[in-house]
Every structure is written in structure tokens, then in C-alpha cells.
Design an enzyme around this catalytic site. Structure first.
Site, PDB file in Angstrom:
ATOM      1  N   GLY A  84       0.836  -1.211   0.000  1.00  0.00           N
ATOM      2  CA  GLY A  84       0.000   0.000   0.000  1.00  0.00           C
ATOM      3  C   GLY A  84       0.866   1.255   0.000  1.00  0.00           C
ATOM      4  O   GLY A  84       0.478   2.299  -0.529  1.00  0.00           O
ATOM      5  N   ASN A  85       2.080   1.143   0.587  1.00  0.00           N
ATOM      6  CA  ASN A  85       2.986   2.296   0.614  1.00  0.00           C
ATOM      7  C   ASN A  85       3.569   2.593  -0.762  1.00  0.00           C
ATOM      8  O   ASN A  85       4.056   3.698  -1.005  1.00  0.00           O
ATOM      9  CB  ASN A  85       4.115   2.074   1.621  1.00  0.00           C
ATOM     10  CG  ASN A  85       3.584   2.176   3.041  1.00  0.00           C
ATOM     11  OD1 ASN A  85       2.776   3.044   3.336  1.00  0.00           O
ATOM     12  ND2 ASN A  85       4.007   1.271   3.906  1.00  0.00           N
ATOM     13  N   LYS A 136      -2.218  -4.347  12.876  1.00  0.00           N
ATOM     14  CA  LYS A 136      -2.017  -3.937  11.480  1.00  0.00           C
ATOM     15  C   LYS A 136      -2.039  -2.413  11.370  1.00  0.00           C
ATOM     16  O   LYS A 136      -3.077  -1.777  11.606  1.00  0.00           O
ATOM     17  CB  LYS A 136      -3.134  -4.538  10.617  1.00  0.00           C
ATOM     18  CG  LYS A 136      -3.079  -4.144   9.168  1.00  0.00           C
ATOM     19  CD  LYS A 136      -1.983  -4.876   8.451  1.00  0.00           C
ATOM     20  CE  LYS A 136      -1.687  -4.311   7.091  1.00  0.00           C
ATOM     21  NZ  LYS A 136      -0.348  -4.633   6.628  1.00  0.00           N
ATOM     22  N   LYS A 157      -1.771  -8.150   3.359  1.00  0.00           N
ATOM     23  CA  LYS A 157      -1.771  -8.595   1.957  1.00  0.00           C
ATOM     24  C   LYS A 157      -0.600  -9.544   1.650  1.00  0.00           C
ATOM     25  O   LYS A 157      -0.645 -10.266   0.652  1.00  0.00           O
ATOM     26  CB  LYS A 157      -1.789  -7.414   0.983  1.00  0.00           C
ATOM     27  CG  LYS A 157      -0.571  -6.537   1.006  1.00  0.00           C
ATOM     28  CD  LYS A 157       0.400  -6.801  -0.085  1.00  0.00           C
ATOM     29  CE  LYS A 157       1.719  -6.097   0.066  1.00  0.00           C
ATOM     30  NZ  LYS A 157       2.253  -5.692   1.357  1.00  0.00           N
TER      31      LYS A 157
HETATM   32  N1  LIG Z   1      14.891  -6.384   8.101  1.00  0.00           N
HETATM   33  C1  LIG Z   1      14.342  -5.464   7.284  1.00  0.00           C
HETATM   34  N2  LIG Z   1      14.798  -5.325   6.027  1.00  0.00           N
HETATM   35  C2  LIG Z   1      14.233  -4.417   5.186  1.00  0.00           C
HETATM   36  N3  LIG Z   1      13.206  -3.596   5.549  1.00  0.00           N
HETATM   37  C3  LIG Z   1      12.721  -3.709   6.800  1.00  0.00           C
HETATM   38  C4  LIG Z   1      13.261  -4.631   7.727  1.00  0.00           C
HETATM   39  N4  LIG Z   1      12.562  -4.529   8.892  1.00  0.00           N
HETATM   40  C5  LIG Z   1      11.654  -3.573   8.714  1.00  0.00           C
HETATM   41  N5  LIG Z   1      11.714  -3.069   7.459  1.00  0.00           N
HETATM   42  C6  LIG Z   1      10.810  -2.036   6.961  1.00  0.00           C
HETATM   43  O1  LIG Z   1       9.792  -2.692   6.217  1.00  0.00           O
HETATM   44  C7  LIG Z   1       9.245  -1.696   5.315  1.00  0.00           C
HETATM   45  C8  LIG Z   1       8.388  -2.400   4.283  1.00  0.00           C
HETATM   46  O2  LIG Z   1       7.235  -2.892   4.947  1.00  0.00           O
HETATM   47  P1  LIG Z   1       5.811  -2.154   4.796  1.00  0.00           P
HETATM   48  O3  LIG Z   1       5.928  -0.718   5.118  1.00  0.00           O
HETATM   49  O4  LIG Z   1       4.816  -2.962   5.517  1.00  0.00           O
HETATM   50  O5  LIG Z   1       5.692  -2.244   3.247  1.00  0.00           O
HETATM   51  P2  LIG Z   1       4.534  -2.283   2.187  1.00  0.00           P
HETATM   52  O6  LIG Z   1       3.543  -1.212   2.506  1.00  0.00           O
HETATM   53  O7  LIG Z   1       5.330  -2.015   0.940  1.00  0.00           O
HETATM   54  O8  LIG Z   1       3.962  -3.663   2.231  1.00  0.00           O
HETATM   55  C9  LIG Z   1      10.489  -0.996   4.798  1.00  0.00           C
HETATM   56  O9  LIG Z   1      10.208   0.317   4.367  1.00  0.00           O
HETATM   57  C10 LIG Z   1      11.408  -0.997   6.021  1.00  0.00           C
HETATM   58  O10 LIG Z   1      11.332   0.254   6.686  1.00  0.00           O
HETATM   59  N1  LIG Z   2      -3.574  -4.799   3.716  1.00  0.00           N
HETATM   60  C1  LIG Z   2      -2.243  -4.553   3.727  1.00  0.00           C
HETATM   61  O1  LIG Z   2      -1.420  -5.427   4.051  1.00  0.00           O
HETATM   62  O2  LIG Z   2      -1.842  -3.276   3.367  1.00  0.00           O
HETATM   63  P1  LIG Z   2      -0.368  -2.680   3.346  1.00  0.00           P
HETATM   64  O3  LIG Z   2       0.449  -3.485   2.376  1.00  0.00           O
HETATM   65  O4  LIG Z   2      -0.556  -1.280   2.849  1.00  0.00           O
HETATM   66  O5  LIG Z   2       0.180  -2.716   4.723  1.00  0.00           O
END
Ligand SMILES: Nc1ncnc2c1ncn2[C@@H]1O[C@H](COP(=O)(O)OP(=O)(O)O)[C@@H](O)[C@H]1O
Ligand SMILES: NC(=O)OP(=O)(O)O
Length: 324
Positions: A11-12, A129, A214
Site C-alpha cells: 500500500g505504501n 495492522k 496482503k
Molecule cells: N529487516 C528489514 N529489512 C528491510 N526492511 C525492513 C526490515 N525490517 C523492517 N523493514 C521495513 O519494512 C518496510 C516495508 O514494509 P511495509 O511498510 O509494511 O511495506 P509495504 O507497505 O510495501 O507492504 C520498509 O520500508 C522498512 O522500513
Molecule cells: N492490507 C495490507 O497489508 O496493506 P499494506 O500493504 O498497505 O500494509
């Protein structure tokens, strides 16, 4: 035979933490995602796309809350459906346009998808979450007090509202996604983890207030459609160990055992990299290849030139011996 890849977009990637949540910003990000996905289609892969909705569902919920004096607010599962609808629309339109630029005419379809969860899932008692925008600790604590939210720190990036995130049990209608893919369509499905529903004793489905991760639902989807590759696209180039410390080290192609060992050491944060690695390890355990990489390098990662790839030990040695 073409390899089948399930691509899970964060989502990011659709709305970066520091961007304003305008439609224009989000559609522009989606267009960039679709440019890369179109290149993957051109490489000859069968593609199924799923996506996150954390920032978007949090904003929809906030819109409902701000307007509650004039329009009655909808529950979280309905907000989840709204986010799946609008992201699915942006992706569908952008991907069709990007495919056309490459001279490809695959049909693209967005499927509003329900995901079954258990009403008894312990996650309902421990919201984890993160959704919506990031706040400072002070702002987050104040909002928690004013609005009754639960807030938590999110992987060193700020504070966010958190909601329950039960495990997906099944992606309802996954066999239809598979058959559409077999007919050459590109399917966008189970966005935002899918709309969470539970099944009553008589078989009827009831929506439940939660947001499914997701990466977990993407893993379930990848299994259900019998994918060869499960690819998680996010905003970091690689998975790292000792993330955010001077000892940070990027992971390239690693065996399942190595990945599991790092997970056991607690290298991956809950709510961000934790669920991604859990899903990637699960998929690799079943014999597929899992890839975690940055969005703009997805096509390179499929060629083994970027990102983190997790494969079973036997396949790992086969790969290593092939590359000399
Ligand atoms: N061990 C790790 N290696 C890489 N990224 C990590 C780690 N632990 C935490 N992160 C964080 O995880 C983030 C990605 O997860 P998230 O924000 O949930 O992504 P998305 O919204 O793309 O699913 C990265 O931006 C980073 O800040
Ligand atoms: N539903 C869900 O996992 O959304 P994000 O990837 O934005 O966290």
C-alpha cells in the site's frame, strides 16, 4: 510453459508515507508500478496482482469519522471494499494503458474479492495492522485518547493507528482467478488482503472489522492459483539483517534454512518485514521461489539481478552450481 507469478504490491508503493493522499499522487504511483508490471508481462510471465491498502483504508476510515455528523459512517470491512474498488480501478486503467504502449492486448480484470477468516482468531484481541498516515508519538497518543484508537510505533517510521489483522483461511473464488489467468487475463485480486468475512454455521458469510495483511493473503493466493513465483514489491531494494544499524547487511539469494534462521533471531519487524518474510518462507517451503524487492527493480529481480530471493536448499545448490 509460461511461469505464473503472483505480485504483491505494498500500500505504501501506492501512497508513500510523506506524500499527500490525493488521487493524482496515487494514480501517478500506480502508473509507475504498472510500467514495471507491463514489462514483466512482456517477458512472458502469467501475472496475477494483489495489493495492500493500509494507507488508503486508514484514510477512508478517517473520512468517515470526520463526516459522521452528516453521513453515517460505514464499518471497516466496507471501507476495505471501497479501497479495493478504487485501487483496483486505478490499476486496471493504468495497466491497460501501459500494456498498450508495449503493443500488448492482454485483458485486465479487477476482482472484488472476499477472504475468509476465523471469528475466533486471537488477532481480534491484539490489533497489530498499521493503517492510515504516520503521526508523531504525541499526536498518536492524543488521537488514541480522543477517538479510542489503538496506536503503535511502525518500524521506526512513526506512529500509526492499528486494527485487528486475522490470518486468511481462504481466498473465496480463487479457482476463478486461476481460470481467468489460464485464459490469458491479468487478474487484480484480493486487494487489501481481501474483504474479511467469517462463515457462520449455516454457511452464510458475514463481514468483520479487520484488515488482512496482503503478504499473508498474497501467499494464500499464490498457493491457490498454483503460482511458480511469489513476488513482494515494497520500498526497500532488499531484505536486510541488522536493519537500520551500522551492521546492516543486504540479503541476495538465500536458502530457506538461512531465511528461517534470521526470522528466528527476530530480524524482521512485526507489521512490516515480519509478515513478508513469514509469507515468503511459507511459499518457498512449498517449493516455489519467493522474491522480495523494490518496485522499480521487479523485472531485474525476476532475472536474479536484484532483490532478495528465497529458495529451497536443493534448488539453492542447483542455482549456485549453475552460476558457477
Ligand atoms: N529487516 C528489514 N529489512 C528491510 N526492511 C525492513 C526490515 N525490517 C523492517 N523493514 C521495513 O519494512 C518496510 C516495508 O514494509 P511495509 O511498510 O509494511 O511495506 P509495504 O507497505 O510495501 O507492504 C520498509 O520500508 C522498512 O522500513
Ligand atoms: N492490507 C495490507 O497489508 O496493506 P499494506 O500493504 O498497505 O500494509
Amino acid at each position: 510453459m509460461a511461469q505464473k507469478v503472483v505480485i504483491a504490491l505494498g500500500g505504501n508503493a501506492i501512497l508513500q508515507p510523506k506524500q499527500q493522499a490525493t488521487y493524482e499522487n496515487q494514480v501517478d504511483n500506480v502508473r509507475k508500478c504498472c510500467e514495471v508490471i507491463a514489462r514483466i508481462v512482456r517477458q512472458g510471465y502469467e501475472v496475477i496482482i494483489t495489493h495492500g491498502n493500509g494507507p488508503q483504508v486508514g484514510n477512508i476510515l478517517r473520512q468517515q469519522d470526520e463526516a459522521k455528523e452528516v453521513v453515517p459512517p460505514f464499518p471497516l470491512d466496507v471501507c476495505s471494499a471501497e479501497s479495493q474498488g478504487f485501487i483496483g480501478y486505478m490499476m486496471n486503467q493504468c495497466l491497460k494503458n501501459e500494456l498498450q504502449k508495449l503493443g500488448l492486448s492482454n485483458h485486465v480484470t479487477s476482482m472484488l474479492t472476499l477472504t475468509e477468516v476465523s471469528k475466533e482468531d486471537p488477532a481480534f484481541l491484539d490489533p497489530a495492522k498499521p493503517i492510515g498516515v504516520f503521526y508523531s508519538e504525541e499526536e498518536a497518543r492524543q488521537l488514541a485518547e480522543e477517538k479510542g484508537w489503538i496506536v503503535k510505533e511502525d518500524a521506526g517510521r512513526g506512529w500509526r493507528r492499528v486494527v485487528p489483522s486475522p490470518m486468511p483461511i481462504s481466498i473465496i473464488g480463487a479457482h476463478f482467478i486461476r481460470s481467468l489467468t489460464d485464459q490469458g487475463a491479468i487478474v487484480i485480486a484480493a486487494g487489501g488482503g481481501g474483504i474479511p468475512v467469517y462463515r457462520q454455521a449455516d454457511g452464510t458469510l458475514i463481514g468483520v472489522e479487520a484488515v488482512i495483511d496482503k503478504d499473508r493473503s498474497g501467499y494464500q493466493l499464490a498457493q491457490d492459483v498454483d503460482a511458480d513465483i511469489f513476488m513482494i514489491l515494497t520500498d526497500v531494494e532488499n531484505v536486510y539483517v541488522n536493519y537500520g544499524t551500522p551492521q546492516q547487511k543486504s540479503l541476495g539469494t538465500i536458502s530457506l534454512e538461512e531465511a528461517q534462521q534470521y526470522a528466528d533471531e527476530g530480524q524482521f519487524s512485526a507489521g512490516s518485514m515480519g509478515p513478508k518474510m513469514e509469507a515468503a518462507i511459507g511459499f518457498a517451503e512449498r517449493g516455489g521461489m519467493s522474491v522480495i524487492c523494490s518496485l522499480d527493480q521487479a523485472d531485474l529481480a525476476l532475472e536474479g539481478k536484484s532483490g532478495t530471493r528465497i529458495i529451497r536448499e536443493n534448488d539453492y545448490y542447483k542455482c549456485a552450481s549453475q552460476s558457477g
